[in-house]
Design a protein around this motif. Sequence first.
Motif, PDB file in Angstrom:
ATOM      1  N   ALA A 239       0.824  -1.209   0.000  1.00 21.58           N
ATOM      2  CA  ALA A 239       0.000   0.000   0.000  1.00 21.58           C
ATOM      3  C   ALA A 239       0.856   1.255   0.000  1.00 21.58           C
ATOM      4  CB  ALA A 239      -0.935  -0.001   1.210  1.00 21.58           C
ATOM      5  N   ASN A 243       1.021   3.978  -3.065  1.00 24.04           N
ATOM      6  CA  ASN A 243       0.685   5.369  -2.754  1.00 24.04           C
ATOM      7  C   ASN A 243       1.837   6.306  -3.104  1.00 24.04           C
ATOM      8  OD1 ASN A 243      -1.083   7.392  -1.600  1.00 24.04           O
ATOM      9  ND2 ASN A 243       0.316   7.445   0.142  1.00 24.04           N
ATOM     10  N   SER A 247       0.738   8.019  -6.666  1.00 22.07           N
ATOM     11  CA  SER A 247      -0.162   9.045  -6.149  1.00 22.07           C
ATOM     12  C   SER A 247      -0.361  10.170  -7.153  1.00 22.07           C
ATOM     13  CB  SER A 247       0.389   9.608  -4.831  1.00 22.07           C
ATOM     14  OG  SER A 247      -0.433  10.640  -4.353  1.00 22.07           O
ATOM     15  N   GLY A 266      -0.148  16.351  -1.305  1.00 19.25           N
ATOM     16  CA  GLY A 266       0.773  15.356  -0.756  1.00 19.25           C
ATOM     17  C   GLY A 266       1.639  15.923   0.347  1.00 19.25           C
ATOM     18  N   SER A 300      -6.252   2.624   9.181  1.00 17.47           N
ATOM     19  CA  SER A 300      -5.703   2.446   7.832  1.00 17.47           C
ATOM     20  C   SER A 300      -6.691   1.718   6.927  1.00 17.47           C
ATOM     21  CB  SER A 300      -4.388   1.661   7.900  1.00 17.47           C
ATOM     22  OG  SER A 300      -3.398   2.366   8.607  1.00 17.47           O
ATOM     23  N   PHE A 304      -8.459   2.917   3.257  1.00 18.63           N
ATOM     24  CA  PHE A 304      -8.473   2.219   1.972  1.00 18.63           C
ATOM     25  C   PHE A 304      -9.883   2.109   1.396  1.00 18.63           C
ATOM     26  CE2 PHE A 304      -4.734  -0.162   3.967  1.00 18.63           C
ATOM     27  CZ  PHE A 304      -3.807   0.721   3.431  1.00 18.63           C
ATOM     28  N   LEU A 317      -9.456  10.869  -2.464  1.00 15.18           N
ATOM     29  CA  LEU A 317      -8.011  10.691  -2.350  1.00 15.18           C
ATOM     30  C   LEU A 317      -7.440  11.494  -1.190  1.00 15.18           C
ATOM     31  CD1 LEU A 317      -6.847  10.741  -6.099  1.00 15.18           C
ATOM     32  CD2 LEU A 317      -6.862   8.774  -4.540  1.00 15.18           C
ATOM     33  N   GLY A 321      -5.755   9.879   2.004  1.00 14.74           N
ATOM     34  CA  GLY A 321      -4.387  10.281   2.326  1.00 14.74           C
ATOM     35  C   GLY A 321      -4.218  10.700   3.768  1.00 14.74           C
ATOM     36  N   TYR A 324      -4.800   7.501   6.107  1.00 10.41           N
ATOM     37  CA  TYR A 324      -3.721   6.521   5.942  1.00 10.41           C
ATOM     38  C   TYR A 324      -2.393   7.069   6.474  1.00 10.41           C
ATOM     39  CZ  TYR A 324      -0.456   3.276   3.716  1.00 10.41           C
ATOM     40  OH  TYR A 324       0.540   2.371   3.480  1.00 10.41           O
ATOM     41  N   SER A 325      -2.186   8.363   6.340  1.00 11.55           N
ATOM     42  CA  SER A 325      -0.949   8.960   6.844  1.00 11.55           C
ATOM     43  C   SER A 325      -0.863   8.859   8.360  1.00 11.55           C
ATOM     44  CB  SER A 325      -0.852  10.424   6.410  1.00 11.55           C
ATOM     45  OG  SER A 325      -1.831  11.219   7.050  1.00 11.55           O
ATOM     46  N   PHE A 383      -7.339   0.027  -4.461  1.00 11.64           N
ATOM     47  CA  PHE A 383      -7.542   0.249  -3.033  1.00 11.64           C
ATOM     48  C   PHE A 383      -8.056  -1.012  -2.331  1.00 11.64           C
ATOM     49  CE2 PHE A 383      -7.479   4.398  -4.955  1.00 11.64           C
ATOM     50  CZ  PHE A 383      -6.688   5.122  -4.073  1.00 11.64           C
ATOM     51  N   MET A 386      -4.876  -2.886  -1.710  1.00  8.34           N
ATOM     52  CA  MET A 386      -4.170  -2.307  -0.574  1.00  8.34           C
ATOM     53  C   MET A 386      -4.791  -2.749   0.751  1.00  8.34           C
ATOM     54  SD  MET A 386      -3.797   1.449  -2.340  1.00  8.34           S
ATOM     55  CE  MET A 386      -2.827   2.339  -1.140  1.00  8.34           C
TER      56      MET A 386
END
Length: 424
Positions: A239, A243, A247, A266, A300, A304, A317, A321, A324-325, A383, A386
């Motif tokens: 994943a 990414n 990305s 990002g 997480s 996804f 997205l 982001g 997930y970050s 996704f 992932m």
Amino acid sequence: MTSTRSANRHAWWVAFLSGMVSYLDAGAIVTTGTALVLYGNEFGFGIETIAPLSSILTFSIAVGALIGGRLGDRFGRRRIFILTLSLFAVGAAILTFAPGIAWLYPGIILLGFAAGADLPVSMSMIAEAASNDNRGKMVSFTHILWMAGVIIVSLLGALFGNLGVIAGRILYGHLLVIAIIVLVLRLRLPESKAWQTTAAMMAVKPEMRGLSAFKPLLTRRYLSALVATGVFYALVNIAANINGQFSTYMYTTVAGSTVSTASTIGMIITIVSAASLLLLMRIVDGRRRMIWFAIMAILSLVAFMIPALLGVTVTTLVIFGVLYSIGGAVAGEPMYKVWSQELFPTSHRATAQGITIAFTRIVAALVGLLIPSLVAFGATSIFFLMAGTSIVAFAIGIFWIARMPKATDDDPALRDAENASADA
């Protein structure tokens, strides 16, 4: 007290200079993901070339890690990570001034090989400079440097992304400058004392050189740790790698945005992730880190499923982001780095990491080759992939790795393996 403070400052300085390979590794991955889109517009290629080049970078990192890890255990941390950083600078220079597509291949191979070879050696250097009370914190700090690499590359992409191929050269040129600065500073670092002690002991055991040096890793104790950390990292990294490398492509080609917008988003998302790593540094050496790991694993998975179920748009997205970050900062690669220092002794630490990093990057390279087909089938399928691979990784972390005992340099299992090699 003064001596303790001085040792602590030295350990953090080692952690910074050694950990800068994480900055360069992240910078190489994200820069390549962005620069290849820009170079493609100039040199006339698309996703059919971008995907193989991205996979070559990942595969080169794998080969480098496998070779560099063993060389770091055999010849020392300092000697190897000076050589690898020199190679990284050469690769970055080739990519910065590449006049055509043919030059991208050797540049990416060198860049990936050098970063991969440096990673296990540098992580071992940090673990051996730290104490038992802050080892996890210092190893986790390297992922903040990894995030810094993403942030700076994203910032440069946001500022210069509309300049076309010139922006790509700026991105690779930035890696070249940083590599040279870190290389000069690393020249003043002394060798790891823990490695020197272990090397002196191994010097009187010639039977533990060559292929025999791998035998301790094949014992039940260390083979289990090797397989568990390798599979965890390989699955959870799928994943992260997708990414990182695709990305910009997802934002621009699938969601219809621009390179500058993708880079700006990002950068902001990565700042959020870096803040989450501060949480990891607070809890990683404590008793509750697996509770936090489970919480962040769930977060997480939610991340996804947002674009998987609602479709790939700029909005989904961004939500993906951010979530997930945060989750990946604890239930991802940073935790692999910590476990890899704890579960293997000094004499085999870099070798073990080299093997698991190599396996992980090979898996990522193979998966990367499938991305164009998945995009053609439907971007949401990426996704779901992932999410599926991450679920298995999280289960391995919670139910397998977390139950393993930490390794020590006087581990009976290690001595038994060495004695068996001597008898043979």
